[in-house]
Design a protein around this motif. Sequence first.
Motif, PDB file in Angstrom:
ATOM      1  N   ASP A  67       0.827  -1.213   0.000  1.00 27.27           N
ATOM      2  CA  ASP A  67       0.000   0.000   0.000  1.00 27.27           C
ATOM      3  C   ASP A  67       0.857   1.257   0.000  1.00 27.27           C
ATOM      4  N   HIS A  68       2.124   1.122   0.384  1.00 28.36           N
ATOM      5  CA  HIS A  68       2.997   2.282   0.559  1.00 28.36           C
ATOM      6  C   HIS A  68       4.229   2.288  -0.341  1.00 28.36           C
ATOM      7  N   PHE A  69       4.675   1.116  -0.778  1.00 33.39           N
ATOM      8  CA  PHE A  69       5.945   1.000  -1.505  1.00 33.39           C
ATOM      9  C   PHE A  69       5.789   0.243  -2.810  1.00 33.39           C
ATOM     10  N   PHE A  92      18.875  -0.474  -1.809  1.00 37.82           N
ATOM     11  CA  PHE A  92      17.554  -0.646  -2.408  1.00 37.82           C
ATOM     12  C   PHE A  92      17.010   0.693  -2.876  1.00 37.82           C
ATOM     13  N   ARG A  93      15.970   0.595  -3.694  1.00 42.99           N
ATOM     14  CA  ARG A  93      15.273   1.782  -4.193  1.00 42.99           C
ATOM     15  C   ARG A  93      13.794   1.424  -4.295  1.00 42.99           C
ATOM     16  N   HIS A  94      12.949   2.272  -3.705  1.00 45.58           N
ATOM     17  CA  HIS A  94      11.486   2.093  -3.736  1.00 45.58           C
ATOM     18  C   HIS A  94      10.836   3.401  -4.154  1.00 45.58           C
ATOM     19  N   ARG A  95       9.651   3.301  -4.724  1.00 43.02           N
ATOM     20  CA  ARG A  95       8.816   4.481  -4.934  1.00 43.02           C
ATOM     21  C   ARG A  95       7.797   4.512  -3.797  1.00 43.02           C
ATOM     22  N   ILE A  96       7.641   5.684  -3.193  1.00 33.52           N
ATOM     23  CA  ILE A  96       6.650   5.877  -2.140  1.00 33.52           C
ATOM     24  C   ILE A  96       5.340   6.227  -2.849  1.00 33.52           C
ATOM     25  N   LEU A  97       4.338   5.400  -2.709  1.00 36.84           N
ATOM     26  CA  LEU A  97       3.122   5.551  -3.503  1.00 36.84           C
ATOM     27  C   LEU A  97       2.323   6.808  -3.153  1.00 36.84           C
ATOM     28  N   SER A  98       2.331   7.213  -1.892  1.00 36.86           N
ATOM     29  CA  SER A  98       1.535   8.382  -1.499  1.00 36.86           C
ATOM     30  C   SER A  98       2.111   9.692  -2.009  1.00 36.86           C
ATOM     31  N   THR A  99       3.408   9.743  -2.266  1.00 38.56           N
ATOM     32  CA  THR A  99       4.041  10.999  -2.707  1.00 38.56           C
ATOM     33  C   THR A  99       4.632  10.891  -4.113  1.00 38.56           C
ATOM     34  N   GLY A 100       4.824   9.685  -4.607  1.00 38.42           N
ATOM     35  CA  GLY A 100       5.469   9.496  -5.902  1.00 38.42           C
ATOM     36  C   GLY A 100       6.979   9.651  -5.857  1.00 38.42           C
ATOM     37  N   LYS A 101       7.523   9.934  -4.678  1.00 42.13           N
ATOM     38  CA  LYS A 101       8.968  10.130  -4.547  1.00 42.13           C
ATOM     39  C   LYS A 101       9.699   8.791  -4.568  1.00 42.13           C
ATOM     40  N   THR A 102      10.910   8.816  -5.094  1.00 39.01           N
ATOM     41  CA  THR A 102      11.774   7.650  -5.067  1.00 39.01           C
ATOM     42  C   THR A 102      12.678   7.760  -3.854  1.00 39.01           C
ATOM     43  N   PHE A 103      12.773   6.675  -3.110  1.00 34.90           N
ATOM     44  CA  PHE A 103      13.619   6.616  -1.933  1.00 34.90           C
ATOM     45  C   PHE A 103      14.654   5.523  -2.143  1.00 34.90           C
ATOM     46  N   ALA A 104      15.915   5.869  -2.012  1.00 40.63           N
ATOM     47  CA  ALA A 104      17.011   4.914  -2.138  1.00 40.63           C
ATOM     48  C   ALA A 104      17.855   4.975  -0.876  1.00 40.63           C
ATOM     49  N   SER A 105      18.373   3.838  -0.472  1.00 43.86           N
ATOM     50  CA  SER A 105      19.174   3.789   0.744  1.00 43.86           C
ATOM     51  C   SER A 105      20.076   2.573   0.738  1.00 43.86           C
ATOM     52  N   ASP A 106      21.226   2.711   1.394  1.00 43.18           N
ATOM     53  CA  ASP A 106      22.000   1.550   1.786  1.00 43.18           C
ATOM     54  C   ASP A 106      21.241   0.939   2.962  1.00 43.18           C
ATOM     55  N   PHE A 107      21.464  -0.339   3.223  1.00 43.86           N
ATOM     56  CA  PHE A 107      20.797  -0.971   4.355  1.00 43.86           C
ATOM     57  C   PHE A 107      21.716  -1.999   4.993  1.00 43.86           C
TER      58      PHE A 107
END
Length: 137
Positions: A67-69, A92-107
Motif C-alpha cells: 500500500d505504501h511502496f 535498495f530503491r522504492h517508490r513511495i506511492l503516497s508521494t510518488g517520490k523515489t527513496f534509495a538507501s543503503d541498508f
Amino acid sequence: MTDKKERTAGQVVQHYLDTFFRKDVDKTLDCLTDDVVWKVQGAADVPTIGIRHGKDEVRAWMARFPDHFEPLDFHVERILENGDTAVLTGHFRHRILSTGKTFASDFAAICSVRDGKVSAYNFIEDSYGLWKAFQPD
C-alpha cells in the motif's frame, strides 16, 4: 535443495528475502519462527516502522507494505555470518506511492536464525530519508 537445518544463517535469510520479493506471503511467513521479533527502525509516523512480534504481526506488516511502496531495486552486496547470525548489507530503491517520490538507501539487516528459520530481523536504513520521502512537497 538442502534441508532447512543444513542451510547457513545467510542462506536462510537470503531464502526469506527471495520469497518476500516473490510476494508469496504464506511461504515468506514459513521462513520465520512463530515467535519472530521483526524490527524496522525509524520514525514512528512512517507506516511500516516499528517492532512486530510473531507471524501474525509480520503478516499485517506485509499486507501494508504494498500500500505504501513499489520496490524498484533491492540488491544484497554482502552476507557476513557468525554461527546463527547473519548480517546483510546492500542497497535498495522504492517508490513511495503516497508521494510518488523515489527513496534509495543503503541498508543493513541483522538477523538471527533458529532451526532453519529467521527468529529475529532488524532492518536498518536511512530512516530520515525514508521519513522525508513520505512528506508531501
